[in-house]
Structures are given as C-alpha cells and as structure tokens.
Design an enzyme around this catalytic site. Sequence first.
Site, PDB file in Angstrom:
ATOM      1  N   LYS A 137      27.624  28.017  33.307  1.00 40.52           N
ATOM      2  CA  LYS A 137      27.808  29.494  32.768  1.00 40.52           C
ATOM      3  C   LYS A 137      28.953  30.031  33.637  1.00 40.52           C
ATOM      4  O   LYS A 137      29.141  29.720  34.800  1.00 40.52           O
ATOM      5  CB  LYS A 137      26.708  30.323  32.972  1.00 40.52           C
ATOM      6  CG  LYS A 137      25.450  30.107  32.140  1.00 40.52           C
ATOM      7  CD  LYS A 137      24.345  30.926  32.522  1.00 40.52           C
ATOM      8  CE  LYS A 137      23.180  31.025  31.653  1.00 40.52           C
ATOM      9  NZ  LYS A 137      23.416  31.354  30.290  1.00 40.52           N
TER      10      LYS A 137
ATOM     11  N   ARG B  25      14.880  26.002  24.772  1.00 43.19           N
ATOM     12  CA  ARG B  25      14.167  25.419  23.708  1.00 43.19           C
ATOM     13  C   ARG B  25      13.953  24.041  24.047  1.00 43.19           C
ATOM     14  O   ARG B  25      12.740  23.648  23.368  1.00 43.19           O
ATOM     15  CB  ARG B  25      15.314  25.419  22.475  1.00 43.19           C
ATOM     16  CG  ARG B  25      16.635  24.762  22.688  1.00 43.19           C
ATOM     17  CD  ARG B  25      17.745  25.322  21.573  1.00 43.19           C
ATOM     18  NE  ARG B  25      18.120  26.785  21.773  1.00 43.19           N
ATOM     19  CZ  ARG B  25      19.088  27.238  21.273  1.00 43.19           C
ATOM     20  NH1 ARG B  25      19.377  26.684  20.090  1.00 43.19           N
ATOM     21  NH2 ARG B  25      19.516  28.317  21.633  1.00 43.19           N
TER      22      ARG B  25
HETATM   23  N1  BES Z   1      18.721  31.958  29.427  1.00 37.83           N
HETATM   24  C1  BES Z   1      19.757  32.001  28.509  1.00 37.83           C
HETATM   25  C2  BES Z   1      19.770  33.244  27.565  1.00 37.83           C
HETATM   26  C3  BES Z   1      20.171  34.379  27.997  1.00 37.83           C
HETATM   27  C4  BES Z   1      21.690  34.741  28.446  1.00 37.83           C
HETATM   28  C5  BES Z   1      19.302  35.387  28.369  1.00 37.83           C
HETATM   29  C6  BES Z   1      21.861  35.976  28.894  1.00 37.83           C
HETATM   30  C7  BES Z   1      19.682  36.653  28.659  1.00 37.83           C
HETATM   31  C8  BES Z   1      20.773  37.069  29.061  1.00 37.83           C
HETATM   32  C9  BES Z   1      19.650  30.594  27.584  1.00 37.83           C
HETATM   33  O1  BES Z   1      19.360  29.583  28.439  1.00 37.83           O
HETATM   34  C10 BES Z   1      21.022  30.357  27.248  1.00 37.83           C
HETATM   35  O2  BES Z   1      21.938  30.226  27.981  1.00 37.83           O
HETATM   36  N2  BES Z   1      20.948  30.370  25.832  1.00 37.83           N
HETATM   37  C11 BES Z   1      22.686  30.279  25.428  1.00 37.83           C
HETATM   38  C12 BES Z   1      22.540  29.388  24.027  1.00 37.83           C
HETATM   39  C13 BES Z   1      23.691  29.045  23.654  1.00 37.83           C
HETATM   40  C14 BES Z   1      24.145  27.792  24.436  1.00 37.83           C
HETATM   41  C15 BES Z   1      23.611  28.293  22.252  1.00 37.83           C
HETATM   42  C16 BES Z   1      23.274  31.567  25.060  1.00 37.83           C
HETATM   43  O3  BES Z   1      22.699  32.489  24.637  1.00 37.83           O
HETATM   44  O4  BES Z   1      24.447  31.513  25.261  1.00 37.83           O
HETATM   45 MN    MN Z   2      20.838  28.466  29.434  1.00 38.85          MN
END
Ligand code: BES
Ligand code: MN
Length: 518
Positions: free
Chosen positions: A304, A378
């Site tokens: 990230k 997931r």
């Molecule tokens: N924990 C995150 C989701 C999230 C992001 C929650 C920002 C709250 C604020 C999750 O694990 C994630 O990183 N999801 C990705 C999925 C994508 C790579 C398909 C996302 O939402 O960007």
């Molecule tokens: Mn994630």
Amino acid sequence: MECSTKVFVEGALGIKAQMNQAVGCLVIAFQAEDIKNAKKLSGHLGALNTATHGAIAKAIDQGDLDTQAGSTLMLTSTDAWAKLGLKAERLLLVCAGEEAKLPPSSSKAGHSFSKWLSSGLRALVGSSAKDALWVFTALPSKDGLSQARLLVQLAREQLYKFGARHPQFKTKPAEKAPKLKKLFVASNAKNNKDLQKALSEGLAISNGMDLTKDLGNLPPNICTPTYLGQTAKKLAKDYGFKVQVLGRKEIEALKMGAFLAVTQGAKTPPQFIVIQHQGGSAKEAPTVLVGKGITFDTGGISLKPGEGMDEMKYDMCGAASVIGTMRAIGELKLKKNVIAVVPTCENMPSGDATRPGDIVTSMSGQTIEILNTDAEGRLILCDALTYVERFKPAAVIDVATLTGACVIALGGVHSGMFSDNDELAEKLLTAGKYSQDTVWRMPLDSAYQEQLKSNFADMANIGGRPAGSVTAACFLARYTEKYTWAHLDIAGTAWKSGAAKGATGRPVPLLVNYLLAQ
Ligand code: BES
Ligand code: MN
Ligand code: ZN
C-alpha cells in the site's frame, strides 16, 4: 457508568417527585411544541419555570433555548431553587424538535433522534455532574424501548476515552476519566420492567462496543493475533464460553491454504479463534459470526502507499466487532446458540511473502490465483467460511473491513450488506434501523462473478476496479453455498479518520439487535 430506572407516578405528581431528587443534573427532554409559547409553559416546563423563578421563560425570550432539535440550556442551581422544591445541582433542558414522535425505525427520525440525544448528552457529560436523572416528557411507548437503549449507548459513546482507558501510551496524563458515574432514567410503574431491560441491553451493547473500540484503537504491535486470542480466552472465562485458539500447525492441518498464504510473510504467528456461546438447546442450529482479523494490512508485496497506512491497524475491526458482540450476549445471557470465528494474522511483505501470481488451494479445494496480495481479507475469510460448515449453522454473517470500494460507495453512514437470502437481508435492515447502526443492501448477482475469472486457477482473488466491493462479496459467495449467509463490509463504518480518529464500535449494535430479535 451505571444506569437504572427510577419509578415516578405519571402526571403532575411525577414532576414534583423528580424535582425532589438531589442529583447532579436533572435532564428534561421535551418536544418543540412545549415551548412554542414562553408565556404559557405547562406540565414539566411550567413547574420548572416556577421553581427557577422564570429562568426558562426568560431563556426562551432571549433566544437561548429554541424549538430546534438538539437545542440545550444548562442552568446552575441557586439557593432559591431548593426552597421551591428543585433539589438538583443543575437543570439541563434538551429540545427533541418536531420529529420526536416518529419511530426511530424511520430513517429520517432515527437519525435526528440520535442527533438531539447526543447534543443533550454532550452538555451533560461536559458538566461536572456525577449523576443525572433523565426525563423524557413524551416517550412513545412502542419505540420507547429502543430509544432508551440508544440513550444509554449514546451516553457511553460520549464517555469513551481511549486515553483514560489506556494511559500507558502517553507519558503525560492524557484525557481525564469523565465524571458522570450514574444515569437514572425516569419511568412509571407500568413500563418500568421493560425499560430496565432496555437499559441493561444498552449497557451490554456499550460494554461490547467499548471492547471493540479498544481492540481497534490499540496499536498493531500490541493488538496482535496472539493478543486477540488471549482476549477471547479471557472473555470465555468471564462468560462461560467454550473457546479454541488454533495456531499455525493446526491451521496447516486443516489445509487452509488461502489463510496460510496471507500469513506466510509475517513473523507474528497466525491464530484461528472459535468462541462458542451455548444459550439455547444443544439441538438448536447456531448463528455464526465470522470476523476479519488482519491486525495490520501493509498490502503485502502489493504494498500500500505510505500515507495513512497506520489506519490499517483497524483491519481487524470485523474480528473486534464479533468479539464485542460475544461480550454483549454473554452479559445478557442470551438464550440462543452463537459462535464467533476469527481468522487473524498480519499481511506483511518479506522474502517469504506470497507473490502476485501465486496459486493456492483453499480449504474447500477450490484454487485461487492471487493477483493482488492486498486483497487478503477474502483469502482468510474464505477458509473460515468453509470451516464453519461443520456447525450446520442457521445463518452465517461475516463482518469485514473488506474493500476501499465500499468506502467510496457508502462512506461512513451505512455498512454494505450482501446476501442472496431476502429474509436474512430484511432482518439485518430492520435491526440496523432500530439500533441506528444501519446497513445498505448491495447486489450479489452472478453476472459479477465473470470478473473473477482466472486463466490459470479456479478463480482470481480480484475482479478489477468496477464494483470492487461487489466482486469481493462474490468471491466469498463461492464458499457459502451450503448455508444462509450475509456479508457486512464495514470498511467505511468501523472507524473514523482525521482529528477524531478512532474506532466506532460498529456493527456491534446491529449484530446484538439482530440476535435479540431472533
Ligand atoms: N483492508 C483493505 C480494505 C480497506 C481499504 C478498508 C481502505 C478501509 C480503507 C483490504 O484488504 C484491501 O486492501 N482491499 C483492496 C482490494 C483490492 C486490491 C482489490 C482495496 O480495497 O483496495
Ligand atoms: Mn488489503
Ligand atoms: Zn485488508
């Protein structure tokens, strides 16, 4: 904060006895129409106006108290008050506005109800009153109970101070613990038993929410998978739950290949937590709650960006909310079987971490091409969802901070709710409205499944940017065909960012309301 009812006779006698209470603050929640004419105050306000030598009428005349919902007036007692039969140290008036008589289940009134209530409670908690008597001059009987429950919840909301609960994180004393210790709610003999029950429910929900907030707010070097496991064990001891905390070896033995792929880059060991509350008969099919417990989500190799990454300590809020819900139902001795299941680990980059392109086999036997290691929620959930088949559940609800896309879609107002079972979806919508912890139903059509196609495995773990929260739910749907299931995406509702950064305790009120209504 303790909370209980005080029984008063209805009508004019009620206010006399209420005024006679030597409390730190007497709070009167009234309707807009009660003060439309400052010259002709009647009922509670009339009696109080007399006892305060006309201070209320004067405040209305001066514009210090108006008919807007949430308008408040705090008066400090004078020697003269006591002589006129008003023994409280302070008098707080709170206007409920015009919509106060609508049931909280209507979205307009429900939101306004919590708003004016919070406004009154802010004034109360901001004062130095140690105890208070709260009087609703018109508490609609049918919905009054969920309103009383909300009153307790919102009061406790104002009283939650992380710094006061965990002073070890600042060298200089941080926030002081709030002064308010006791809240009495005025009732009459007729509704007293129900009201007392509603207050106990409010307290149990609040205690559950406080635990959920603590776990969310604690730093990720403290709130590790091991810490969550210890919290579960302590809870089990306190409330007589059965608990199991599985480590890496046992997770390997269960062949949870998707879960293991997420944890493999981390040094911190993973845990798989199962908490069982047997409140019903052994034959009764349990409700199973599954919570995402990523104690820190760096994204893994699909790292990230740095800005705001600290907030990924909240990626275990699904886990925290199902643990908080267990605390609440343990306290309430709920007569139902409920099981909480928490897969928990860190998502870290390292030489051992999963690579984009890796293919893993989930516990269900289905294979997954991991195209993005940041779509890890997931992966840990799918194995937990397969594991829970063994309980032959009446319903399974998973709770997860699953997608940034859900934050874009719904913001911090509603949690996203996905289910192909209309009955369960309807129950969750209703529980959300009554608890003011609302959900919005999102689609789950099989057409979206197309986006999860992989050239090399049974499915990919991402479906591209369009409808990101829907394809995440569709991924989970492939693991839940054997039972009734709903998925709650709480990415937008579990915590607040910015100056008021902190966990919200959602969706504990929703889940407890749902379980109470069964
Ligand atoms: N924990 C995150 C989701 C999230 C992001 C929650 C920002 C709250 C604020 C999750 O694990 C994630 O990183 N999801 C990705 C999925 C994508 C790579 C398909 C996302 O939402 O960007
Ligand atoms: Mn994630
Ligand atoms: Zn995540």
